[in-house]
Design a protein around this motif. Structure first.
Motif, PDB file in Angstrom:
ATOM      1  N   ILE A 186      16.972  20.556 -19.276  1.00 51.52           N
ATOM      2  CA  ILE A 186      16.606  19.239 -18.760  1.00 51.52           C
ATOM      3  C   ILE A 186      17.310  18.204 -19.847  1.00 51.52           C
ATOM      4  CG2 ILE A 186      16.008  17.164 -17.178  1.00 51.52           C
ATOM      5  CD1 ILE A 186      14.212  19.267 -15.544  1.00 51.52           C
ATOM      6  N   ASP A 194      19.434  16.490 -15.319  1.00 48.46           N
ATOM      7  CA  ASP A 194      18.523  17.158 -14.152  1.00 48.46           C
ATOM      8  C   ASP A 194      19.018  17.378 -13.054  1.00 48.46           C
ATOM      9  OD1 ASP A 194      17.022  15.156 -15.424  1.00 48.46           O
ATOM     10  OD2 ASP A 194      16.975  13.515 -14.260  1.00 48.46           O
ATOM     11  N   GLU A 233      18.246  20.612 -13.003  1.00 44.21           N
ATOM     12  CA  GLU A 233      16.126  21.697 -12.916  1.00 44.21           C
ATOM     13  C   GLU A 233      15.585  22.109 -12.000  1.00 44.21           C
ATOM     14  OE1 GLU A 233      11.806  18.727 -12.565  1.00 44.21           O
ATOM     15  OE2 GLU A 233      13.774  17.720 -12.193  1.00 44.21           O
TER      16      GLU A 233
END
Length: 618
Positions: free
Chosen positions: A82, A87, A90
Motif C-alpha cells: 500500500i 490505497d 488495498e
C-alpha cells in the motif's frame, strides 16, 4: 494510479535490485526465489506487487493473493504494498495466513460439502479438550508412554491421517464425525489442519469454485516457503495447479525450522516440478555485518548448502561485526555479564528494542535472572511470546488507535485507520455526499470526546473494563465478527480483550496512568524483547543475545539435527552488527542443571575457530 510501461518501471524507495531479484519481479511465469537471511525476500514480494499493479499487468478486477504463516508477516507485506502503490490497491492485494485462507474457503463454501462432511456453522477452532473428548468417546486409549506435552500433536497426527471422503467407519472417521457435528455437551470443533483438509476437498470436488478462485487471483505469493506443510502445499496445488495463475514462492532452506510442525522437506523441488517454475537465487545480504555474514557462510557446510552470499551494503567495512561466546560457570554469572553489556549498549544510544534475547525454547527457564539483573539497572525486558500475537490482533490495533485519538487528535494516520475501519464495520460508503458518512463522522467525534473523559476517570480495572466494553459496543460485536471472521470463534474475541485489559493495566499502573507511555510500553518501545527462535523469524536487531547454547536447550538434536542446525542459523542471522552466544556449566532453573555441549559441539567448534569469535571465560 498512473501506469507505466514494464520497461520504464523502477523499484521504489531507490532500491537497487540484483539481477536475479529483478528477473523474479518481472517474471511472467511461476518462480521459486531462494534467498538467504537479509536478502530482502519480503521486499521482493512487495516490489513484485508494485510492478504488477503499476504496469497494469495485473488488471482490475484481478487480485493478488499473498499467503504467509503469521499475521504480522501478512500485515507487514500488505503495508509495504500500500505504501508503494497507494490505497487504491488495498482491496486487490489480499494478504493473509494459510490458516485464514483455508478457513475463509470453508466458511464461504461450506454448503459445497456433502452433509456428512459439513461442519456446523458455529464450529470453534482448536479446542484441545473437545478433541481429546472425541477420541475418548470412540474408545481410543492413548499410549501410556505419551507425555502430556505430546498429546496435542499425537491427536493432530491421527486426525490428518485421513483422506476425504469417508470410505469406512474406522476410528478416525468416527472422531471426525463427532467433531464436525458436535456431541454430548460439546459443539462442533475443528483444528486448523482439519479445516485445511476440508478446504482442499471443496476445491478438489467443485470445479466451478476452483475456476472462480483462479479467475479472482491471477498472481499468488507464497512467503517463508521452506516451512510450507504437506497439507498447505496440497491446498495451494489443488487451487492453482494446472492453471494460468502465476505463483511466486520465496524461501530459504537454511531457515527450515518447522519440520516438527509438518514442513514438507521436498517443497522446493515439488514446486519447481508441479508448477514448471523457474528458479532464481539471491546472493546479497542487506542486513548483517561482514563478519556475521562470514559466520553464516561457515554454517552452510553443516546445512549442506553451497551458495555464497555477498554483502553489498556500503556502510560496512570488512572488519565490521562482533561475535562473542561467553562460557560462564553458572547462570548468575551469565546474567551479570549480559546485563552489563546491554546497559553499556543502551548508554551509547542503542534503543532497548534494537536488542534481542533469544532462546531455543522455554525462555522462562533461561532468562529469569537476566530480567532481574536488568531490572536492577532500570532496564525493562520482557518475554514477547504473548505480546507478539496480541499486538497484531486487529481489534487491539483499533483500540490503541482510538485511545491515542481520544487523548490527542493530532494523529492523522490513526484517524484514517479508525475512519476506514468504522466505515467497513458499519458498511458506510466513502462518497462525501453520503449522509451516512457524515453521520458516522459525527458519531465518531462524539465518541472520541466521551472516551477522553472516561480515560481520565480510569483508576481501577473495573473502569478500564467498562471503557473497553463501551468501545466494543459502539462498533458492534456482530459487525466485528463480520469484518474479522476470526472473532466468530467461541470466546476468542473476549479472551483477547481480557488479555489486553490485563497487560495495558499493568503498564498504566507502572506509568502512573500516563496513557501514551503505557501504550508505547505495551508495544515494546522501551523494552528489550525476549523470545524463542521460532518467534524471531522475519525480525532483525542490532544485537542478538542467544542464551543457552547447551544440549538441554537442543534436547531433540539427535532426532532432528538438520532442524536444530537451522534454528542456530536463524538465531545468528537475526543480528545486524553483533551476536552474543552464552553457555553455562550449571543452570539452576532446569531439572538437570549440569550442562554440556556434546550433542551440539559443532557449534562450539565453529565459534572456537581462530578468528571467528571473542571467547569470554568466567
Amino acid at each position: 494510479m498512473k501506469f507505466v510501461s514494464p520497461k520504464l518501471w523502477k523499484a521504489s524507495e531507490e532500491i537497487i535490485l540484483e539481477e536475479s531479484a529483478d528477473k523474479a519481479i518481472r517474471a511472467d511465469r511461476s518462480t521459486l526465489v531462494v534467498a538467504g537471511p537479509g536478502a530482502g525476500k519480503t521486499e521482493l514480494l512487495a516490489q513484485r506487487a508494485s510492478y504488477l499493479f503499476q504496469t497494469n499487468i495485473c488488471r482490475a478486477p484481478k487480485k493478488i493473493l499473498a499467503l504467509s504463516f503469521k499475521n504480522d508477516a501478512a500485515d507487514n507485506l500488505k503495508k509495504r504494498v500500500i505504501k508503494r502503490c497507494s490505497d487504491e490497491v488495498e482491496s486487490r492485494f489480499i494478504s493473509m495466513t494459510y490458516d485464514s485462507f483455508s478457513k475463509g474457503l470453508l466458511d464461504r463454501f461450506r454448503y459445497a460439502l456433502p452433509e456428512d462432511l459439513r461442519p456446523n456453522a458455529s464450529y470453534i477452532v482448536n479446542d484441545q479438550k473437545v478433541i481429546e473428548a472425541a477420541f475418548r468417546k470412540v474408545g481410543h486409549i492413548i499410549p501410556s508412554t505419551l507425555k502430556p506435552y505430546e498429546r496435542a500433536s499425537y491427536y493432530e497426527n491421527l486426525l490428518i491421517s485421513i483422506r476425504l471422503p469417508f470410505t469406512n467407519d474406522n476410528l478416525i472417521e468416527r472422531v471426525w464425525k463427532l467433531l464436525l457435528k458436535g456431541f454430548d455437551d460439546y459443539g462442533a470443533t475443528l483444528s486448523f489442519k482439519m479445516i485445511c483438509i476440508l478446504a482442499e476437498y471443496i476445491i478438489r470436488t467443485n470445479p466451478k469454485i476452483k475456476n472462480a478462485l483462479q479467475h479472482t487471483y491471477k498472481y499468488i505469493f507464497l512467503d517463508e516457503f521452506q516451512d510450507t506443510t504437506k497439507l498447505q502445499y496440497a491446498l495451494v496445488k489443488q487451487c492453482f495447479g494446472c492453471s494460468s495463475s502465476i505463483l511466486t514462492a520465496v524461501g530459504d532452506n537454511k531457515q527450515r525450522i518447522m519440520v516438527w510442525a509438518g514442513a514438507l522437506k521436498t517443497v522446493f523441488k515439488d514446486f519447481v516440478e508441479d508448477f514448471n517454475a523457474d528458479k532464481q537465487i539471491l546472493i546479497m545480504n542487506h542486513r548483517s555485518a561482514p563478519r556475521l555474514v562470514d559466520l553464516q557462510k561457515r554454517m552452510y557446510e553443516s546445512l549442506n548448502e553451497s551458495h555464497t552470499m555477498v554483502d553489498i551494503q556500503g556502510q560496512w567495512t570488512e572488519s565490521d561485526g562482533d561475535i562473542t561466546l561467553l562460557i560462564a560457570e553458572d547462570d548468575n554469572q551469565e546474567a551479570a555479564v549480559i546485563s552489563e553489556y546491554i546497559s553499556k549498549q543502551i548508554k551509547t544510544g542503542i534503543k532497548p528494542n534494537e536488542l534481542c534475547i533469544l532462546c531455543k525454547q522455554k525462555p522462562g527457564n533461561y532468562v529469569t535472572k537476566i530480567i532481574s539483573e536488568l531490572g536492577k539497572k532500570q532496564i525493562y525486558a520482557r518475554i514477547e511470546d504473548n505480546y507478539q500475537s496480541l499486538i497484531k490482533e486487529p481489534i487491539i490495533e483499533m483500540l490503541l488507535s482510538i485511545f491515542r485519538l481520544a487523548i490527542d487528535r493530532k494523529h492523522p494516520n490513526e484517524w484514517k485507520c479508525i475512519v476506514e475501519k468504522t466505515m467497513k464495520l458499519w458498511n458506510v460508503s466513502s462518497i462525501q455526499s453520503n449522509e451516512d458518512y457524515f453521520e458516522m463522522q459525527e458519531r465518531l467525534d462524539a465518541k472520541l470526546q466521551e472516551i477522553k473523559t472516561s480515560i481520565n476517570r480510569v483508576k481501577c480495572k473495573t473502569e478500564l473494563d467498562n471503557l473497553i466494553k463501551n468501545i466494543i459496543c459502539f462498533w458492534g460485536v456482530r459487525q466485528i465478527h463480520a469484518l474479522f471472521p476470526i472473532y466468530k470463534q467461541s470466546g476468542y474475541l473476549e479472551s483477547q480483550l481480557i488479555k489486553f485489559q490485563e497487560y495495558i493495566w499493568l503498564e498504566l499502573e507502572a506509568t502512573e496512568f500516563d496513557w501514551i507511555v503505557a501504550m508505547d510500553r505495551f508495544l515494546g518501545v522501551y523494552s528489550v524483547p525476549i523470545m524463542t527462535i521460532h518467534k524471531s523469524k522475519g525480525l532483525e536487531y542490532d544485537t542478538v543475545y542467544f542464551v543457552g547454547l547447551e544440549d538441554a536447550a537442543f534436547w531433540k538434536f539427535k532426532e532432528q539435527p538438520e532442524e536444530d542446525r537451522c534454528a542456530f542459523f536463524v538465531a545468528l542471522s537475526r543480528a545486524k552488527r553483533q551476536v552474543f552466544f552464552t553457555f553455562c556449566n550449571f543452570r539452576s532453573s532446569i531439572k538437570y542443571p549440569n550442562q554440556s555441549h556434546k550433542q551440539i559441539n559443532e557449534f562450539f567448534e565453529l565459534l572456537n575457530t581462530k578468528g571467528v569469535a571473542n571467547i569470554i571465560k568466567i
